[in-house]
Motif scaffolding. Structure first.
Motif, PDB file in Angstrom:
ATOM      1  N   GLU A  93      -3.087 -12.807  -8.256  1.00 24.60           N
ATOM      2  CA  GLU A  93      -2.693 -12.391  -9.605  1.00 24.60           C
ATOM      3  C   GLU A  93      -2.653 -13.616 -10.514  1.00 24.60           C
ATOM      4  N   PHE A  94      -2.957 -13.381 -11.798  1.00 25.28           N
ATOM      5  CA  PHE A  94      -3.125 -14.465 -12.754  1.00 25.28           C
ATOM      6  C   PHE A  94      -2.340 -14.146 -14.021  1.00 25.28           C
ATOM      7  N   VAL A  95      -1.294 -14.908 -14.245  1.00 24.74           N
ATOM      8  CA  VAL A  95      -0.468 -14.734 -15.441  1.00 24.74           C
ATOM      9  C   VAL A  95      -1.142 -15.455 -16.603  1.00 24.74           C
ATOM     10  N   GLY A  96      -1.259 -14.775 -17.735  1.00 27.55           N
ATOM     11  CA  GLY A  96      -2.041 -15.295 -18.853  1.00 27.55           C
ATOM     12  C   GLY A  96      -1.495 -16.522 -19.532  1.00 27.55           C
ATOM     13  N   THR A  97      -0.262 -16.918 -19.222  1.00 25.91           N
ATOM     14  CA  THR A  97       0.300 -18.136 -19.806  1.00 25.91           C
ATOM     15  C   THR A  97       0.104 -19.360 -18.923  1.00 25.91           C
ATOM     16  N   ASP A  98      -0.485 -19.193 -17.742  1.00 29.27           N
ATOM     17  CA  ASP A  98      -0.721 -20.316 -16.826  1.00 29.27           C
ATOM     18  C   ASP A  98      -2.146 -20.226 -16.316  1.00 29.27           C
TER      19      ASP A  98
END
Length: 381
Positions: A93-98
């Motif tokens: 999973e990829f958080v858009g702020t990092d």
């Protein structure tokens, strides 16, 4: 080439893999150069809960690789996961702020354990600006996560023994490949999920202002299916079936049971269930759409610190809570673009010979625990 040709909306799909390679919710689009599929997340409309693609067949151990660009911005999460109908789950999973981090995670039957998550680094251009390759190598005894060809995490099954129930809390049942973009930062989600995702989604940012949506791009998915466990029960080669509600590896049987539903109202207990036929209407006309079953795997995921699982209300996330669906079993490799994803013509082990692909599968509606013999889904040898 990657295309939308082999993607079918979840409101139409009846479990036949010859009709579609991927089933979707939300709004997938074609990139201008036609080499990628775009998953969209908009403030209003069909994509307001994000977009999800789920493979129409399952994998029971294998090496799965995805080449993708993530979305960006607070509250926006891109995902590439494996998900079983009992909520066994293996995640990127990829958080858009990092944009320099890929989050790896796993769940056993949906049990939340915050110690399972581990951050992996992405070098070079960030996850939004350039394509990177993410690999899950899932074996009966261990899982490895790799980024751009470098293994960064290894989980051994032997290290997952739970002393309370004396079971290995290890993903071990057939799973679908899922690709998604979902609104973890929705105000409808729990505070822990919103905080984990970087905050509430800001719709005034560049991407939704310029395009009308946030987006992630998936260029290619490669799948190499391993042989099923040596002790697996086998009486056929079409479908996986639960034989016990414990839903462990030993409770999966490979059978010749058919897998195609007559309508979206069907289930593992009644595959021929059809829409009612009021006087004056044609048989099979979908009169009561409110009864249509939700296709498995169309709810959210994500390790919210308050115990919630990501897309509490979003259908574009990467978790799942309805039972049954499709699988891809056997050894061999498939390497195609998203739209050309094919489980056919897979190898038959070390001999390298080829065998005809079985093109049958189905969707199971409702809870997988409703019946001992509910199908997990379809496999191809």
């Amino acid at each position: 080439m990657t295309s939308l040709d082999n993607i079918q909306a979840n409101t139409k799909y009846l479990g036949d893999p010859s009709k579609a390679d991927w089933v979707s919710s939300g709004t997938p689009l074609q990139s201008p150069d036609k080499d990628s599929v775009i998953l969209t997340l908009s403030e209003d409309g069909e994509s307001s809960s994000g977009t999800l693609l789920a493979s129409t067949t399952y994998v029971w151990y294998g090496k799965i690789t995805a080449q993708l660009k993530t979305s960006r911005g607070q509250g926006v999460v891109s995902a590439f996961i494996l998900l079983g109908d009992n909520k066994d789950e293996i995640d990127f999973e990829f958080v858009g702020t990092d944009l320099q981090t890929a989050q790896s995670n796993f769940y056993f039957q949906g049990i939340t354990d915050y110690m399972n998550s581990k951050n992996l680094s992405v070098s070079g251009d960030d996850t939004f600006s350039d394509y990177h390759t993410y690999e899950i190598d899932w074996k009966p005894d261990q899982i490895t996560w790799a980024v751009d060809g470098t293994t960064q995490r290894t989980l051994k099954k032997s290290d997952t023994m739970n002393k309370t129930d004396n079971q290995y809390h290890y993903p071990q049942t057939p799973s679908r490949v899922q690709l998604s973009l979902w609104p973890a930062g929705s105000s409808k989600n729990g505070k822990g999920t919103v905080d984990w995702s970087g905050g509430l989604i800001n719709w005034s940012q560049q991407d939704p202002q310029q395009n009308g949506y946030y987006y992630a791009m998936f260029k290619e998915v490669d799948i190499e299916c391993y042989d099923p466990p040596s002790e697996a029960k086998k009486s056929g080669d079409k479908s996986y079936v639960w034989t016990n509600t414990n839903a462990m590896e030993s409770d999966v049987s490979i059978t010749d049971n058919d897998t195609v539903l007559k309508s979206l109202l069907g289930s593992g207990e009644d595959m021929d269930k059809d829409y009612p036929n009021p006087s004056g209407t044609k048989s099979g006309s979908p009169q009561q759409t409110s009864e249509v079953a939700t296709i498995p795997g169309l709810t959210g995921a994500g390790p919210g610190t308050d115990g919630s699982r990501g897309g509490d209300s979003g259908s574009g996330g990467s978790g799942g809570d309805s039972g049954g669906s499709q699988t891809s079993g056997g050894s061999g490799a498939t390497s195609t673009g998203i739209g050309g994803f094919s489980q056919g013509d897979s190898g038959s082990g070390s001999s390298g010979t080829k065998s005809d692909a079985v093109k049958v599968e189905r969707v199971v509606a409702g809870s997988m625990f409703a019946a001992l013999m509910a199908f997990i889904g379809m496999m191809i040898l």
